[in-house]
Design a protein around this motif. Structure first.
Motif, PDB file in Angstrom:
ATOM      1  N   THR A 112     -10.516  -0.947   2.231  1.00 53.05           N
ATOM      2  CA  THR A 112     -11.592  -0.126   1.680  1.00 53.05           C
ATOM      3  C   THR A 112     -11.005   1.115   1.026  1.00 53.05           C
ATOM      4  OG1 THR A 112     -13.092  -0.883   3.427  1.00 53.05           O
ATOM      5  CG2 THR A 112     -13.743   1.076   2.193  1.00 53.05           C
ATOM      6  N   GLU A 113     -11.436   1.350  -0.204  1.00 55.76           N
ATOM      7  CA  GLU A 113     -10.937   2.488  -0.979  1.00 55.76           C
ATOM      8  C   GLU A 113     -12.127   3.160  -1.649  1.00 55.76           C
ATOM      9  OE1 GLU A 113      -7.678   3.309  -4.560  1.00 55.76           O
ATOM     10  OE2 GLU A 113      -8.032   1.292  -3.798  1.00 55.76           O
ATOM     11  N   GLY A 114     -12.642   4.193  -1.003  1.00 58.32           N
ATOM     12  CA  GLY A 114     -13.864   4.801  -1.502  1.00 58.32           C
ATOM     13  C   GLY A 114     -15.020   3.832  -1.352  1.00 58.32           C
ATOM     14  N   LEU A 169       0.836  -1.205   0.000  1.00 62.28           N
ATOM     15  CA  LEU A 169       0.000   0.000   0.000  1.00 62.28           C
ATOM     16  C   LEU A 169       0.867   1.249   0.000  1.00 62.28           C
ATOM     17  CD1 LEU A 169      -2.826  -0.956   2.524  1.00 62.28           C
ATOM     18  CD2 LEU A 169      -3.041  -0.711   0.044  1.00 62.28           C
ATOM     19  N   GLY A 170       1.977   1.217   0.750  1.00 64.24           N
ATOM     20  CA  GLY A 170       2.892   2.353   0.774  1.00 64.24           C
ATOM     21  C   GLY A 170       3.504   2.608  -0.586  1.00 64.24           C
ATOM     22  N   ASP A 171       3.881   1.529  -1.282  1.00 68.67           N
ATOM     23  CA  ASP A 171       4.440   1.672  -2.630  1.00 68.67           C
ATOM     24  C   ASP A 171       3.407   2.262  -3.582  1.00 68.67           C
ATOM     25  OD1 ASP A 171       6.785   0.575  -1.732  1.00 68.67           O
ATOM     26  OD2 ASP A 171       6.353  -1.444  -2.481  1.00 68.67           O
ATOM     27  N   SER A 196       0.347   9.718  -6.338  1.00 70.59           N
ATOM     28  CA  SER A 196       0.056  10.700  -5.297  1.00 70.59           C
ATOM     29  C   SER A 196      -1.430  11.047  -5.254  1.00 70.59           C
ATOM     30  CB  SER A 196       0.880  11.968  -5.517  1.00 70.59           C
ATOM     31  OG  SER A 196       0.624  12.511  -6.812  1.00 70.59           O
ATOM     32  N   GLU A 197      -2.119  10.883  -6.406  1.00 72.65           N
ATOM     33  CA  GLU A 197      -3.543  11.198  -6.459  1.00 72.65           C
ATOM     34  C   GLU A 197      -4.407  10.013  -6.019  1.00 72.65           C
ATOM     35  OE1 GLU A 197      -4.742  14.160  -7.296  1.00 72.65           O
ATOM     36  OE2 GLU A 197      -2.721  14.963  -7.575  1.00 72.65           O
ATOM     37  N   HIS A 198      -3.773   8.886  -5.724  1.00 80.42           N
ATOM     38  CA  HIS A 198      -4.509   7.663  -5.399  1.00 80.42           C
ATOM     39  C   HIS A 198      -5.244   7.819  -4.067  1.00 80.42           C
ATOM     40  CE1 HIS A 198      -5.355   3.346  -5.230  1.00 80.42           C
ATOM     41  NE2 HIS A 198      -4.914   3.269  -6.467  1.00 80.42           N
ATOM     42  N   PRO A 199      -6.542   7.439  -4.012  1.00 83.78           N
ATOM     43  CA  PRO A 199      -7.300   7.547  -2.753  1.00 83.78           C
ATOM     44  C   PRO A 199      -6.659   6.701  -1.658  1.00 83.78           C
ATOM     45  CG  PRO A 199      -8.764   7.123  -4.614  1.00 83.78           C
ATOM     46  CD  PRO A 199      -7.365   6.929  -5.109  1.00 83.78           C
ATOM     47  N   LYS A 200      -6.732   7.170  -0.437  1.00 84.19           N
ATOM     48  CA  LYS A 200      -6.150   6.430   0.677  1.00 84.19           C
ATOM     49  C   LYS A 200      -6.980   5.186   0.978  1.00 84.19           C
ATOM     50  CE  LYS A 200      -4.518   6.985   5.427  1.00 84.19           C
ATOM     51  NZ  LYS A 200      -3.194   6.457   5.102  1.00 84.19           N
TER      52      LYS A 200
END
Length: 322
Positions: A202-204, A98-100, A106-110
Motif C-alpha cells: 500500500t502506497e498512499g 522496495l529498498g532500492d 528520496s521523495e517517494h512515499p513509503k
C-alpha cells in the motif's frame, strides 16, 4: 528410465508417453527438472524474479502451483524444513526492490507491506492468522467480495504489517502451521485444502498485491484410498479444481460468460485468472508411469492455461468492467 512416462525434452518442452499412442510433446515457457533441489529452486526464482518488480511498480501478481497430490506443489511454493520455496525467495526480493526504490527516490512515499493467509478447506474459508475452534470454524468468518474496480477483497481477513523480510516470513510460517494436512496412500504429508498467502503493498491510496496460491492436489479416491473425512476433503478439492478448469477453459476460449461464481475458489481467484493481473502457474508433475493419467490431465490444463491472455491496464488504474 523405463518407469518414466514423462520426461523433459529441453528447457521448454515436456514429453509424455501414452499407452499405444505416439509420444506427445507439450510446449511451455519453461521446464525444470528436479535434479538438485536448491539449484532448481534458484533457477525457478531467477525465471520469475521480474514479477516482483511488477508488483512493486503497481501491478497485481499471482503465482500458483497446480498438479496431482504428492507432485511437489507445496514444496515448490513454500518449501519444507530443509529447503525454502519460491515464496520465501520472492518475499526477500520484495523488500530488496522496495529498498532500492526508496534509495533512488528520496521523495517517494513509503510503502506499507502486509501479509495475510487464507485457507479454503471443505468449501469453507479459514483465516490462518486467527485462532480456530475445535470444529475448524471461526467467528466471525470471512467473506469474499469484489470492489468497484473489479478487485477481490476478503472482509474480516487479518492483515499483519511487516517492516522487514523476517517479519513477513514469520507471518507466512504462522499461516502454514495452521493449514490442514493428512497422510494417505500417495502422500505422507498431503495438503487437504487450498492456501492463498497474499502480500499487500500500500502506497498512499494505491495498492497492489503479490499472491501465492498453493492449490490442493487433484486425486483419484481409488488410488489415495481415503475414507470418511479425508474422502470428503478429496471430493471438495476435486470439485473446486474442476471449477477452476472450467474458468481457465472459458477465459482461454474468450467466452462471454466466465463461471467465476460456480465455486468459492474461482470467486477468490476472480482477479487472478483472466483479469489484469500478471499470472504465473507452475504445474508439478510426477514422472512415474503409475501417475500417467493424472499427469496427462495436469499437462492438458496447463496447455489451456498458457492460452490465457489477460487484459492490459496501467499500474494502479481501475480494471475494466467485464
Amino acid at each position: 528410465q523405463s518407469d518414466h512416462a514423462v520426461y523433459a525434452v529441453d528447457s521448454s518442452h515436456v514429453g509424455i508417453v501414452l499407452p499405444e499412442l505416439p509420444p506427445r510433446v507439450f510446449e511451455f515457457d519453461s521446464v525444470f527438472r528436479p535434479d538438485c533441489p536448491q539449484q532448481v529452486m534458484e533457477e525457478i526464482f531467477d525465471d520469475c524474479r521480474d514479477l516482483v518488480q511488477s508488483a512493486v511498480d503497481g501491478h497485481n501478481v499471482t503465482v500458483m502451483t497446480y498438479g496431482q497430490t504428492g507432485a511437489g506443489k507445496t514444496y515448490t511454493l513454500f518449501g519444507n524444513k530443509s529447503q525454502e520455496g519460491l515464496a520465501q525467495y520472492m518475499i526477500r526480493e520484495v523488500f530488496a526492490r522496495l529498498g532500492d526504490q526508496e534509495s533512488e527516490l528520496s521523495e517517494h512515499p513509503k510503502v506499507t507491506v502486509c501479509g495475510s493467509a487464507l485457507e479454503l478447506y471443505n468449501n469453507h474459508f479459514i483465516d490462518l492468522l486467527r485462532p480456530i475452534d475445535r470444529t475448524g470454524r471461526q467467528s466471525p468468518g470471512v467473506k469474499v467480495c469484489v470492489d468497484s474496480e473489479g478487485c477481490v477483497q476478503v472482509d474480516g481477513l487479518a492483515q499483519l504489517v511487516a517492516a522487514e523480510p523476517q517479519e513477513l516470513l514469520q507471518i507466512l510460517r504462522r499461516g502454514l502451521a495452521q493449514r490442514v494436512v493428512a497422510e494417505h496412500a500417495m502422500n505422507a504429508d498431503s495438503s487437504r485444502s487450498h492456501m492463498v498467502f497474499t502480500v499487500r503493498l500500500t502506497e498512499g491510496a494505491a495498492h497492489r498485491k503479490l499472491t501465492f496460491c498453493d492449490l490442493g492436489g487433484c486425486e483419484r479416491l481409488k488410488r489415495t484410498q481415503v475414507v470418511g473425512d479425508l474422502q470428503k476433503e478429496a471430493i471438495e478439492i476435486n470439485k473446486s479444481l474442476s471449477a477452476l478448469s472450467s474458468v481457465i477453459e472459458a477465459v482461454a476460449g474468450r467466452r462471454r460468460h466466465v463461471p467465476y461464481r460456480d465455486h468459492k475458489l474461482t470467486s477468490l481467484l476472480r482477479d487472478a485468472v483472466g483479469g489484469t493481473a500478471k499470472v504465473l502457474m507452475y504445474v508439478c508433475c510426477s514422472p512415474a508411469a503409475s501417475n500417467l493419467e493424472e499427469t496427462a490431465a495436469a499437462l492438458k490444463l496447463a496447455s489451456r492455461a498458457a492460452k490465457v491472455v489477460n487484459q492490459r491496464s496501467e499500474a494502479n488504474e481501475p480494471a475494466p468492467e467485464e
